[in-house]
Write an enzyme that holds these catalytic residues in place. Structure first.
Site, PDB file in Angstrom:
ATOM      1  N   GLU A 142       0.873  -1.170   0.000  1.00 39.45           N
ATOM      2  CA  GLU A 142       0.000   0.000   0.000  1.00 39.45           C
ATOM      3  C   GLU A 142       0.916   1.228   0.000  1.00 39.45           C
ATOM      4  OE1 GLU A 142      -2.220   0.857   3.551  1.00 39.45           O
ATOM      5  OE2 GLU A 142      -3.597   2.187   2.482  1.00 39.45           O
TER       6      GLU A 142
ATOM      7  N   ARG B  41       5.752 -12.567   9.703  1.00 41.26           N
ATOM      8  CA  ARG B  41       6.473 -11.335   9.408  1.00 41.26           C
ATOM      9  C   ARG B  41       7.852 -11.396  10.052  1.00 41.26           C
ATOM     10  NH1 ARG B  41       2.303  -6.821   9.905  1.00 41.26           N
ATOM     11  NH2 ARG B  41       4.192  -5.577   9.775  1.00 41.26           N
TER      12      ARG B  41
ATOM     13  N   LYS C  39       4.548   0.062   9.842  1.00 39.42           N
ATOM     14  CA  LYS C  39       4.531   1.318   9.088  1.00 39.42           C
ATOM     15  C   LYS C  39       3.935   2.438   9.914  1.00 39.42           C
ATOM     16  CE  LYS C  39       3.443  -0.050   4.614  1.00 39.42           C
ATOM     17  NZ  LYS C  39       2.878   0.254   3.290  1.00 39.42           N
TER      18      LYS C  39
END
Length: 546
Positions: A32, A258, A268
């Site tokens: 994104e 992750r 983020k």
RNA sequence: UGGGGUGUCGCCAAGUGGUAAGGCACCGGGUUUUGAUCUCGGCAUUCGCAGGUUCGAGUCCUGCCACCCCAGCCA
């Protein structure tokens, strides 16, 4: 017949099995554009692009741009640069979720028509109340049984811009009592009268991630949709959407864990906060775990790729030790960084028996093993050595200089310390030493056995420079980020006014090993020959004096 | 306490019923004009715990325990 291969990670094992029939592998990396990429994304990039390469397939770079409120072109450009820099090529497969907005919309109408979706007028708060909790089932929306005609009419009115933000949403009609909260009639479309960085004002309704992602995967015929563990709960919804629209493609979603890295954060949201609150100098602050930050610090792409290979891909929660990352960075740079000498904390040395002017006669190879040629090192009566390379009282096993002892100036001569000069405060201001002309590096006939080897720079011809030293951004291995500022390491940055040999600032080389200190890189923003600035990429490994 | 996941050396990670790979870290030896690099050697009688099945279990079964994720009109 299909033997499960071993030694590969579980995803590659599965893909190996899936492709035995010869089906092509198509993956995608779907960021994104709401922030810069970090080392955690690198893991995903290496996986998706890596798997595509290994299996002779393709990988898309697809921007997941479904939420114009949070996204920005600045990031779509930065992300492309980072993926390229990491060494991957998407060819002509650069796409955006927004490329499919019209198709997404048509499939949504299809869902409405088949009675699988409805327009809901509940407010966000009401919807939250109706959703129930982890242990209490939700209750149906009063709008759930509206007619198909009414839903279609409302949805078209939503698209036409007849409603304000937040007044209506399109919802899937699944099961408000599902133990999986994602299945409790999730939102598919919301109204946002916001201009989108690619589609401008064409749309005022935007599809949600859950609805968009699976459809885009299917439209691009993704063979393996790889994502992180937190989406595991969303897989039933991913499957539901594809099972309920008229699209004959159904990629499998496969989740992996992750990356966690000690002494940093990988979200983020938090990285954004560090930038916004100016706790770092920007996305490319060399202390940041971002691709841009690591690059500016001097880490090269191949070291990041090597790191991603070494950490593996599993479903286990993990926090990788920083020492593994440092190992990869050093291993890469050790092999071919040019060697140079730079004194960070100078202590003057006067060679009392030196006759004449400075000479340019000393040369040294740029690298001990590579054929990188040599450079000229000015040498003379006045030099600098590192303050920490001299001790008046010699500690046990000390391999540096002390009164009456000898040390070799690397690639130059052996010297002996005869006298320690101090100022009124007792601070050592300079050392008077004797040098041994027959001990010249490479043609030593002195037979002397110095205690150790020390780096140095000519006082007259060394060049002043700024050296930026970076440490871990956070104090703890696993920072408690509830108070971000408090979790930060107050000593994560120091800069030094150092003195460096001239050859290192003049050439085009970027990466250096400052001997006995570490790997450094010319700062991509601030370096100039008149004002040299170097960043420390990583220190040399240093074993305790034993 | 609903659902979904995960538990093999300090950190990662192979192992897919036949008797615990590898890397990083760490410890010790050698080489070395970088206390670097390189090199040689050491480093889990045991796989979250407890039972069970089996000639044989890290791998199968049962029951516990611990940790992670989920109640955005974020992704």
């Amino acid at each position: 017949m299909s033997e499960t291969p071993t030694g590969l990670d579980f995803i590659r094992q599965r893909i190996t099995r899936d492709t035995e029939a010869g089906t092509p592998v198509i993956t995608r990396f779907p960021p994104e554009p709401n922030g810069c990429l970090h080392i955690g994304h690198a893991k995903s990039i290496c996986l998706n692009f890596g798997v595509a390469q290994e299996f002779g397939g393709d990988c898309y770079l697809r921007f997941d741009d479904t939420n114009p409120a949070k996204e920005d072109v600045q990031f779509v450009e930065a992300i492309q640069a980072d993926v390229k820099w990491l060494g991957f090529d998407w060819g002509d497969r650069l796409t955006h979720a927004s490329d499919y907005f019209e198709q997404l919309y048509q499939f949504a109408e299809q869902l409405i028509t088949s009675g699988k979706a409805f327009v809901c007028s509940l407010s966000a708060d009401e919807m939250r109340e109706n959703r129930g909790t982890l242990t209490i089932p939700g209750t149906n929306s009063p709008c759930r049984n509206q007619s198909v005609e009414q839903n279609l009419e409302l949805f078209r009115a939503m698209r036409a811009g007849e409603f304000a933000d937040g007044t209506y949403v399109l919802r899937a009609k699944i099961d408000m009592a599902s133990p999986n909260i994602n299945m409790r009639d999730p939102v598919l479309y919301r109204i946002r009268h916001i201009s989108h960085q690619r589609t401008g004002n064409t749309w005022c309704i935007y599809p949600t991630y859950d609805y968009t992602h699976c459809v885009c995967d299917a439209l691009e015929q993704i063979s393996h949709s790889l994502c992180t563990l937190e989406f595991e709960d969303h897989r039933p919804l991913y499957d539901w959407v594809l099972d309920n629209i008229n699209l004959n493609v159904h990629p499998p979603q496969i989740e992996f864990s992750r990356l966690g890295l000690e002494y940093t954060v990988m979200s983020k949201r938090l990285l954004n906060k560090l930038v916004d609150e100016r706790l770092v100098t920007g996305w490319d602050d060399p202390r940041m775990p971002t691709i841009a930050g690591l690059r500016r610090r001097g880490v090269r792409a191949c070291a990041i790729r090597d790191f991603c290979d070494r950490i593996g891909v599993t479903k286990q929660d993990n926090t990788i030790e920083m020492s593994l990352f440092d190992f990869c960075v050093r291993k890469d740079l050790e092999a071919d960084a040019h060697r140079a000498m730079c004194v960070l904390d100078p202590l003057k040395v006067i060679l009392t028996n030196w006759e004449g002017e400075d000479t340019d006669a000393l040369t040294a190879p740029w690298h001990p093993r590579q054929e990188y040629g040599t450079r000229v090192m000015p040498f003379g009566k006045e030099l600098y050595i590192e303050r920490s390379d001299f001790e008046e009282v010699r500690p046990p096993k000390y391999k540096r200089l002390s009164p009456g002892e000898m040390v070799r100036l690397r690639m130059a001569f052996i010297i002996r310390c005869d006298e320690v000069i101090k100022d009124a405060n007792g601070e050592i201001t300079e050392l008077h030493c004797t040098y041994f002309p027959e001990s010249r590096s490479g043609q030593d006939k002195s037979g002397l056995k110095p205690k150790g080897v020390v780096h140095w720079v000519s006082a007259g011809q060394g060049i002043d420079c700024e050296v930026r030293l970076y440490e871990n951004l956070f104090l703890e291995r696993r920072p408690d980020t509830s108070d971000l500022a408090a979790a930060l390491n107050p000593d994560s940055f120091h800069n030094k006014n150092a003195i460096i040999e001239p050859a290192a600032v003049q050439g085009q080389m970027l990466h250096f090993q400052f001997e006995r200190q570490g790997y450094f890189v010319k700062d991509s923003e601030d370096f100039s020959e008149s004002r040299p600035v170097f960043n420390r990429t990583v220190s040399l490994r240093e074993l305790r004096p034993a």
